[in-house]
Each structure stands twice: as structure tokens, then as C-alpha cells.
Design a protein around this motif. Structure first.
Motif, PDB file in Angstrom:
ATOM      1  N   SER A  90      44.241 -85.389-101.826  1.00  0.00           N
ATOM      2  CA  SER A  90      45.608 -85.782-102.164  1.00  0.00           C
ATOM      3  C   SER A  90      46.620 -84.731-101.729  1.00  0.00           C
ATOM      4  O   SER A  90      47.814 -85.013-101.659  1.00  0.00           O
ATOM      5  N   THR A  91      46.137 -83.534-101.400  1.00  0.00           N
ATOM      6  CA  THR A  91      47.033 -82.460-100.990  1.00  0.00           C
ATOM      7  C   THR A  91      46.745 -81.966 -99.572  1.00  0.00           C
ATOM      8  O   THR A  91      47.660 -81.726 -98.799  1.00  0.00           O
ATOM      9  N   LEU A  92      45.476 -81.822 -99.252  1.00  0.00           N
ATOM     10  CA  LEU A  92      45.088 -81.315 -97.936  1.00  0.00           C
ATOM     11  C   LEU A  92      44.697 -82.467 -97.015  1.00  0.00           C
ATOM     12  O   LEU A  92      44.257 -83.517 -97.481  1.00  0.00           O
ATOM     13  N   SER A  93      44.803 -82.228 -95.719  1.00  0.00           N
ATOM     14  CA  SER A  93      44.321 -83.220 -94.757  1.00  0.00           C
ATOM     15  C   SER A  93      42.801 -83.294 -94.867  1.00  0.00           C
ATOM     16  O   SER A  93      42.145 -82.350 -95.322  1.00  0.00           O
ATOM     17  N   ILE A  94      42.245 -84.407 -94.437  1.00  0.00           N
ATOM     18  CA  ILE A  94      40.789 -84.563 -94.468  1.00  0.00           C
ATOM     19  C   ILE A  94      40.134 -83.466 -93.623  1.00  0.00           C
ATOM     20  O   ILE A  94      39.088 -82.928 -93.995  1.00  0.00           O
ATOM     21  N   ASN A  95      40.743 -83.125 -92.510  1.00  0.00           N
ATOM     22  CA  ASN A  95      40.206 -82.054 -91.665  1.00  0.00           C
ATOM     23  C   ASN A  95      40.190 -80.720 -92.415  1.00  0.00           C
ATOM     24  O   ASN A  95      39.216 -79.969 -92.334  1.00  0.00           O
ATOM     25  N   ASP A  96      41.249 -80.430 -93.158  1.00  0.00           N
ATOM     26  CA  ASP A  96      41.284 -79.199 -93.953  1.00  0.00           C
ATOM     27  C   ASP A  96      40.234 -79.237 -95.059  1.00  0.00           C
ATOM     28  O   ASP A  96      39.563 -78.239 -95.313  1.00  0.00           O
ATOM     29  N   VAL A  97      40.075 -80.388 -95.711  1.00  0.00           N
ATOM     30  CA  VAL A  97      39.071 -80.521 -96.768  1.00  0.00           C
ATOM     31  C   VAL A  97      37.687 -80.237 -96.187  1.00  0.00           C
ATOM     32  O   VAL A  97      36.887 -79.505 -96.774  1.00  0.00           O
ATOM     33  N   LYS A  98      37.416 -80.803 -95.011  1.00  0.00           N
ATOM     34  CA  LYS A  98      36.115 -80.578 -94.362  1.00  0.00           C
ATOM     35  C   LYS A  98      35.889 -79.096 -94.110  1.00  0.00           C
ATOM     36  O   LYS A  98      34.816 -78.556 -94.404  1.00  0.00           O
ATOM     37  N   LYS A  99      36.899 -78.438 -93.586  1.00  0.00           N
ATOM     38  CA  LYS A  99      36.764 -77.004 -93.282  1.00  0.00           C
ATOM     39  C   LYS A  99      36.573 -76.182 -94.550  1.00  0.00           C
ATOM     40  O   LYS A  99      35.761 -75.265 -94.586  1.00  0.00           O
ATOM     41  N   VAL A 100      37.325 -76.497 -95.572  1.00  0.00           N
ATOM     42  CA  VAL A 100      37.241 -75.748 -96.827  1.00  0.00           C
ATOM     43  C   VAL A 100      35.861 -75.915 -97.462  1.00  0.00           C
ATOM     44  O   VAL A 100      35.284 -74.953 -97.990  1.00  0.00           O
ATOM     45  N   LEU A 101      35.316 -77.117 -97.404  1.00  0.00           N
ATOM     46  CA  LEU A 101      34.035 -77.389 -98.063  1.00  0.00           C
ATOM     47  C   LEU A 101      32.817 -77.142 -97.175  1.00  0.00           C
ATOM     48  O   LEU A 101      31.682 -77.296 -97.626  1.00  0.00           O
ATOM     49  N   GLU A 102      33.027 -76.735 -95.941  1.00  0.00           N
ATOM     50  CA  GLU A 102      31.914 -76.566 -95.003  1.00  0.00           C
ATOM     51  C   GLU A 102      30.833 -75.620 -95.536  1.00  0.00           C
ATOM     52  O   GLU A 102      29.644 -75.968 -95.565  1.00  0.00           O
ATOM     53  N   GLN A 103      31.226 -74.441 -95.978  1.00  0.00           N
ATOM     54  CA  GLN A 103      30.242 -73.481 -96.486  1.00  0.00           C
ATOM     55  C   GLN A 103      29.609 -73.954 -97.789  1.00  0.00           C
ATOM     56  O   GLN A 103      28.427 -73.727 -98.022  1.00  0.00           O
ATOM     57  N   LEU A 170      55.300 -76.122-102.627  1.00  0.00           N
ATOM     58  CA  LEU A 170      54.920 -74.707-102.593  1.00  0.00           C
ATOM     59  C   LEU A 170      53.414 -74.548-102.793  1.00  0.00           C
ATOM     60  O   LEU A 170      52.754 -73.782-102.084  1.00  0.00           O
ATOM     61  N   TYR A 171      52.859 -75.277-103.739  1.00  0.00           N
ATOM     62  CA  TYR A 171      51.419 -75.217-103.980  1.00  0.00           C
ATOM     63  C   TYR A 171      50.634 -75.764-102.784  1.00  0.00           C
ATOM     64  O   TYR A 171      49.612 -75.208-102.386  1.00  0.00           O
ATOM     65  N   ARG A 172      51.107 -76.885-102.218  1.00  0.00           N
ATOM     66  CA  ARG A 172      50.430 -77.473-101.057  1.00  0.00           C
ATOM     67  C   ARG A 172      50.432 -76.511 -99.887  1.00  0.00           C
ATOM     68  O   ARG A 172      49.406 -76.275 -99.260  1.00  0.00           O
ATOM     69  N   ARG A 173      51.587 -75.911 -99.606  1.00  0.00           N
ATOM     70  CA  ARG A 173      51.680 -74.977 -98.491  1.00  0.00           C
ATOM     71  C   ARG A 173      50.796 -73.759 -98.716  1.00  0.00           C
ATOM     72  O   ARG A 173      50.177 -73.239 -97.780  1.00  0.00           O
ATOM     73  N   THR A 174      50.709 -73.303 -99.958  1.00  0.00           N
ATOM     74  CA  THR A 174      49.834 -72.175-100.277  1.00  0.00           C
ATOM     75  C   THR A 174      48.378 -72.559-100.046  1.00  0.00           C
ATOM     76  O   THR A 174      47.607 -71.787 -99.452  1.00  0.00           O
ATOM     77  N   ALA A 175      47.978 -73.743-100.485  1.00  0.00           N
ATOM     78  CA  ALA A 175      46.603 -74.207-100.273  1.00  0.00           C
ATOM     79  C   ALA A 175      46.302 -74.322 -98.779  1.00  0.00           C
ATOM     80  O   ALA A 175      45.217 -73.937 -98.325  1.00  0.00           O
ATOM     81  N   GLU A 176      47.253 -74.846 -97.999  1.00  0.00           N
ATOM     82  CA  GLU A 176      47.061 -74.951 -96.551  1.00  0.00           C
ATOM     83  C   GLU A 176      46.907 -73.576 -95.911  1.00  0.00           C
ATOM     84  O   GLU A 176      46.040 -73.373 -95.051  1.00  0.00           O
ATOM     85  N   LYS A 177      47.728 -72.637 -96.340  1.00  0.00           N
ATOM     86  CA  LYS A 177      47.664 -71.274 -95.797  1.00  0.00           C
ATOM     87  C   LYS A 177      46.306 -70.643 -96.103  1.00  0.00           C
ATOM     88  O   LYS A 177      45.676 -70.027 -95.236  1.00  0.00           O
ATOM     89  N   LEU A 178      45.842 -70.804 -97.337  1.00  0.00           N
ATOM     90  CA  LEU A 178      44.532 -70.262 -97.722  1.00  0.00           C
ATOM     91  C   LEU A 178      43.406 -70.960 -96.958  1.00  0.00           C
ATOM     92  O   LEU A 178      42.427 -70.312 -96.568  1.00  0.00           O
ATOM     93  N   ALA A 179      43.539 -72.265 -96.727  1.00  0.00           N
ATOM     94  CA  ALA A 179      42.535 -72.999 -95.939  1.00  0.00           C
ATOM     95  C   ALA A 179      42.497 -72.469 -94.512  1.00  0.00           C
ATOM     96  O   ALA A 179      41.414 -72.255 -93.951  1.00  0.00           O
ATOM     97  N   ASP A 180      43.664 -72.221 -93.919  1.00  0.00           N
ATOM     98  CA  ASP A 180      43.724 -71.673 -92.562  1.00  0.00           C
ATOM     99  C   ASP A 180      43.067 -70.295 -92.503  1.00  0.00           C
ATOM    100  O   ASP A 180      42.328 -69.982 -91.566  1.00  0.00           O
ATOM    101  N   GLU A 181      43.332 -69.464 -93.504  1.00  0.00           N
ATOM    102  CA  GLU A 181      42.721 -68.126 -93.542  1.00  0.00           C
ATOM    103  C   GLU A 181      41.210 -68.225 -93.688  1.00  0.00           C
ATOM    104  O   GLU A 181      40.471 -67.481 -93.042  1.00  0.00           O
TER     105      GLU A 181
END
Length: 193
Positions: A90-103, A170-181
Motif C-alpha cells: 500500500s506504500t511501496l511499489s511491488i518492485n520495492d517490496v520484492k527487493k526489501v523482502l528478498e533476503q 514523509l513516511y512513504r518517502r522515508t521507506a522508499e529511501k531506506l529500501a533504496d539503501e
């Protein structure tokens, strides 16, 4: 301003799939959908909204958002992963969710991660978030009312909505930034091996 207690009760913040809600047996897709529908029924904006569909689950599987199922059955671990996906999408793109949950997926599949303990920690953090959310919502409502008490209820409500949308962004952008990192760190880790 709307009564905060009433508003919070309508949000059904406690709607979640707890580990003890998950059957100890593997489920077919229709059973998974029913579990999500039952658990998140009160969070629907409109009564005909779908929480989870076969198409969604199939797309998550094809997109490798969770490790493969065996014989068309979903384990309790799959349900925990699908619950994390449901919350994140609901906040991150599916691609970001995949990357975040990969490990998480890799370690859960290889049994290097006790997914149940990880998921329980997530649920505990959610409860902490609910308490902080209530306090912040009350603070925000008071700030809006105090800032421009002379405006009618509708204009105050628009200010309140705009302020909440801003905070959400602000929360969404922070989550995206952390996902990118996280993705960069994972890539750097792969490049050093």
C-alpha cells in the motif's frame, strides 16, 4: 473536529493476521484468501473491496515476492510473507517490496531465519506504532483546531486531511529511501563476493 476515539475505532488498527490465527497446516489459495478476507474485513474502505485475490497471489508468486509453494499449498511461512507484502504494497511499489523482502525470503526458505519470530517482532512493532499513531493523531487534531479555530468544520477538516497526507508522504518517502539503501547495500555485498 471528529472524535479521535471514534475515528481510530473505525480504522480497525488491530486487524492483522497473528501467528496463532494461521493454521498449522498448508492451505490452498482459496483458504489463504478467506483468511485474509476474515482478518482484514474491517479495514475495507468499501464493502465490495477485495483484500486479496488469486490474481494478486499468482502475480506475487510469478514476481518471486515469496519463495515457491509446493503442490499449490501455502505454508504458514508463506502466509506471513504474504501478510508482509499486503502491508507494504500500500506504500511501496511491488518492485520495492520484492527487493526489501528478498533476503527475508532467501533466509526463510533456507531456514536461516525463524520467520515466525521475525513476524512476531513485526507485529509487536505494529502495536507500538498504533500507540504512537493515536498520540500523533490527537496532537495533529489539536494543532489544526488551535491554528485556525475560526474556520468552519469543513475547512478545519481539509487542513487536517492535508496535514495527514503530508505526514503519510514523509513516511512513504522515508521507506522508499531506506529500501533504496538496502538494495544498494545488497548489491555491494554481492559485488564483494
Amino acid at each position: 473536529m471528529e472524535n479521535i476515539d471514534k475515528l481510530i475505532s473505525q480504522l480497525a488498527l488491530d486487524s492483522q493476521i497473528h501467528t496463532n490465527d494461521i493454521p498449522k497446516i498448508d492451505l490452498y489459495v482459496d483458504q489463504v484468501i478467506q483468511l485474509f478476507e476474515t482478518s482484514f474485513q474491517d479495514t475495507k474502505r468499501f464493502s465490495d473491496d477485495k483484500i486479496l485475490t488469486k490474481t494478486m497471489i499468482n502475480n506475487y508468486a510469478k514476481g518471486k515476492l515469496f519463495y515457491p509453494v509446493q503442490q499449490k499449498k501455502y505454508t504458514p511461512e508463506h502466509i506471513m510473507l504474504i501478510s508482509l507484502i499486503y502491508q507494504m504494497k500500500s506504500t511501496l511499489s511491488i518492485n520495492d517490496v520484492k527487493k526489501v523482502l528478498e533476503q527475508v525470503n532467501d533466509k526463510a526458505q533456507s531456514r536461516e531465519l525463524d520467520l515466525s519470530a521475525f513476524y512476531e517482532t513485526y507485529l509487536t512493532l505494529q502495536q507500538d506504532n498504533h500507540a504512537a499513531f493515536r498520540e500523533e493523531l490527537e496532537r495533529q487534531a489539536i494543532a489544526v483546531e488551535g491554528a485556525h479555530g475560526e474556520w468552519d468544520g469543513e475547512l478545519s477538516r481539509v487542513l487536517f486531511i492535508a496535514s495527514l497526507v503530508h505526514k503519510s508522504n514523509l513516511y512513504r518517502r522515508t521507506a522508499e529511501k531506506l529500501a533504496d539503501e538496502l538494495v544498494r547495500e545488497q548489491a555491494d555485498g554481492k559485488n564483494t563476493h
